[in-house]
Scaffold this motif. Structure first.
Motif, PDB file in Angstrom:
ATOM      1  N   HIS A  14      56.894 -53.974 -35.123  1.00 56.31           N
ATOM      2  CA  HIS A  14      57.787 -54.949 -35.760  1.00 56.31           C
ATOM      3  C   HIS A  14      58.383 -54.374 -37.053  1.00 56.31           C
ATOM      4  CE1 HIS A  14      56.177 -57.704 -32.849  1.00 56.31           C
ATOM      5  NE2 HIS A  14      54.967 -57.687 -33.389  1.00 56.31           N
ATOM      6  N   TYR A  15      58.752 -53.125 -36.984  1.00 60.60           N
ATOM      7  CA  TYR A  15      59.260 -52.398 -38.156  1.00 60.60           C
ATOM      8  C   TYR A  15      60.510 -53.059 -38.734  1.00 60.60           C
ATOM      9  CZ  TYR A  15      61.618 -48.547 -40.623  1.00 60.60           C
ATOM     10  OH  TYR A  15      62.278 -47.782 -41.543  1.00 60.60           O
ATOM     11  N   GLU A  16      61.506 -53.365 -37.869  1.00 62.37           N
ATOM     12  CA  GLU A  16      62.753 -53.951 -38.352  1.00 62.37           C
ATOM     13  C   GLU A  16      62.527 -55.329 -38.984  1.00 62.37           C
ATOM     14  OE1 GLU A  16      62.606 -52.397 -35.440  1.00 62.37           O
ATOM     15  OE2 GLU A  16      64.111 -50.800 -35.530  1.00 62.37           O
ATOM     16  N   GLU A  17      61.649 -56.123 -38.377  1.00 62.48           N
ATOM     17  CA  GLU A  17      61.367 -57.451 -38.935  1.00 62.48           C
ATOM     18  C   GLU A  17      60.715 -57.336 -40.313  1.00 62.48           C
ATOM     19  OE1 GLU A  17      59.152 -59.915 -36.330  1.00 62.48           O
ATOM     20  OE2 GLU A  17      60.544 -59.691 -34.640  1.00 62.48           O
ATOM     21  N   ILE A  31      63.414 -56.611 -42.919  1.00 65.98           N
ATOM     22  CA  ILE A  31      64.175 -57.807 -43.281  1.00 65.98           C
ATOM     23  C   ILE A  31      63.380 -58.671 -44.267  1.00 65.98           C
ATOM     24  CG2 ILE A  31      65.141 -59.970 -42.413  1.00 65.98           C
ATOM     25  CD1 ILE A  31      66.873 -57.694 -41.645  1.00 65.98           C
ATOM     26  N   GLN A  32      62.109 -58.868 -43.976  1.00 68.27           N
ATOM     27  CA  GLN A  32      61.257 -59.693 -44.846  1.00 68.27           C
ATOM     28  C   GLN A  32      61.139 -59.086 -46.242  1.00 68.27           C
ATOM     29  OE1 GLN A  32      57.545 -60.104 -42.743  1.00 68.27           O
ATOM     30  NE2 GLN A  32      58.444 -61.344 -41.091  1.00 68.27           N
ATOM     31  N   LYS A  65      70.118 -60.964 -38.069  1.00 65.02           N
ATOM     32  CA  LYS A  65      69.074 -61.348 -39.027  1.00 65.02           C
ATOM     33  C   LYS A  65      69.531 -61.072 -40.459  1.00 65.02           C
ATOM     34  CE  LYS A  65      65.247 -60.647 -35.804  1.00 65.02           C
ATOM     35  NZ  LYS A  65      64.026 -59.866 -35.481  1.00 65.02           N
ATOM     36  N   LEU A  66      70.255 -59.970 -40.646  1.00 61.44           N
ATOM     37  CA  LEU A  66      70.794 -59.678 -41.977  1.00 61.44           C
ATOM     38  C   LEU A  66      71.818 -60.734 -42.398  1.00 61.44           C
ATOM     39  CD1 LEU A  66      71.409 -55.808 -42.281  1.00 61.44           C
ATOM     40  CD2 LEU A  66      69.862 -57.235 -43.632  1.00 61.44           C
ATOM     41  N   MET A  67      72.669 -61.143 -41.438  1.00 60.36           N
ATOM     42  CA  MET A  67      73.674 -62.157 -41.739  1.00 60.36           C
ATOM     43  C   MET A  67      73.023 -63.498 -42.092  1.00 60.36           C
ATOM     44  SD  MET A  67      76.546 -60.623 -41.580  1.00 60.36           S
ATOM     45  CE  MET A  67      75.643 -59.194 -42.187  1.00 60.36           C
ATOM     46  N   ALA A 120      62.353 -58.851 -52.071  1.00 59.45           N
ATOM     47  CA  ALA A 120      62.838 -58.106 -53.234  1.00 59.45           C
ATOM     48  C   ALA A 120      64.032 -58.805 -53.879  1.00 59.45           C
ATOM     49  CB  ALA A 120      63.212 -56.685 -52.825  1.00 59.45           C
ATOM     50  N   ALA A 121      64.931 -59.354 -53.050  1.00 60.05           N
ATOM     51  CA  ALA A 121      66.113 -60.036 -53.582  1.00 60.05           C
ATOM     52  C   ALA A 121      65.717 -61.289 -54.359  1.00 60.05           C
ATOM     53  CB  ALA A 121      67.068 -60.389 -52.442  1.00 60.05           C
TER      54      ALA A 121
END
Length: 273
Positions: free
Chosen positions: A25-28, A31-32, A70-72, A37-38
């Motif tokens: 689940h690297y991509e997930e 995203i998290q 997911k980024l959107m 961080a934001a």
């Protein structure tokens, strides 16, 4: 001794932990962590450099598309401005930059509100030009007739773009050579063998469908008309008795598959069998 540039205190730089690359689940997880961080820093602008490194499957349209969705969603949830950098694959520097030069699937192109490209000028390695490739909700100002020209400079340890003016993209493209054309033809034939349609290939090489079809048809004709087995070069159709143009001539065909060596054919006035 060089200079060290000091960035703003509002600039935060994050790196991926090498030990976590490729985990389940690297991509997930990415995203998290971007969201965390934001929120923690209160950042309103997030720069992702680069998409290929961030999403291991960016070359696969479906997987990369899901990642962008997911980024959107993250962008809308926190009212973020996202700048996503994506490198182009090796491209012909004689051709104008188009949406087809975006690394990975063209499906990614649909997710972006605006797309601009940084091109390498053929005039000088230090010269770059910026071109708008897609505009959704603003004015189309910097197209191929009005690209922004920059020079890479290093002042006090700060490598940056120095604005030089504006120009046409064609002024910064490399002159096409026979080698370039040969590479394009080879790429077209490779795509055709891979099962891509004429329309898809035309989009990829920025050529008309007619031009692509002509190249494929010409190659097919070469394959259909192969050399005759057992016939030395220049031996087929050699004239046995040379006569005046317009008169019948006898021609002996040697070693041609399916014919006896002693067969003699007569040519008509047009020198056709």
């Amino acid at each position: 001794m060089g200079y060290r540039h000091v960035f703003s205190d509002n600039f935060y730089r994050a790196e991926i932990d090498p030990e976590r690359i490729g985990v389940q689940h690297y991509e997930e997880a990415i995203i998290q962590d971007i969201e965390f961080a934001a929120v923690q820093t209160g950042a309103r602008i997030v720069i992702i450099d680069n998409l290929t490194y961030l999403c291991n499957s960016s070359e696969k349209g479906d997987v990369a598309g899901l990642f962008m969705m997911k980024l959107m969603a993250l962008k809308k949830k926190h009212a973020l401005t996202l700048l996503v950098i994506s490198h182009t694959p090796k491209r012909n520097l004689s051709n104008p930059i188009t949406q087809n030069d975006l690394a990975g699937s063209k499906k990614l192109y649909n997710f972006f509100d605006n797309v601009f490209a940084i091109g390498q000028s053929a005039q000088d390695k230090r010269i770059k030009f910026v071109k708008q490739v897609k505009v959704r909700a603003s004015e189309y100002m910097y197209d191929s007739d009005n690209v922004i020209v920059y020079e890479i400079t290093n002042e006090d340890g700060y490598v940056r773009f120095l604005h030089k003016g504006y120009g046409k993209e064609s002024e910064h493209l490399r002159d096409k050579s026979e080698e370039d054309e040969s590479q394009v033809r080879s790429y077209i034939l490779t795509c055709h063998r891979e099962g891509k349609s004429v329309r898809e290939i035309a989009d990829l090489v920025n050529r008309s469908k007619t031009s692509v079809h002509r190249i494929i048809a010409r190659e097919k004709n070469k394959e259909d008309v192969g050399p005759v087995e057992g016939v030395p070069p220049g031996d087929v159709g050699q004239v046995g008795q040379v006569g005046q143009l317009g008169q019948s001539e006898t021609v002996r065909v040697h070693g041609r598959s399916g014919f006896r060596d002693d067969l003699v054919f007569e040519m008509d006035d047009n020198h056709c069998f």
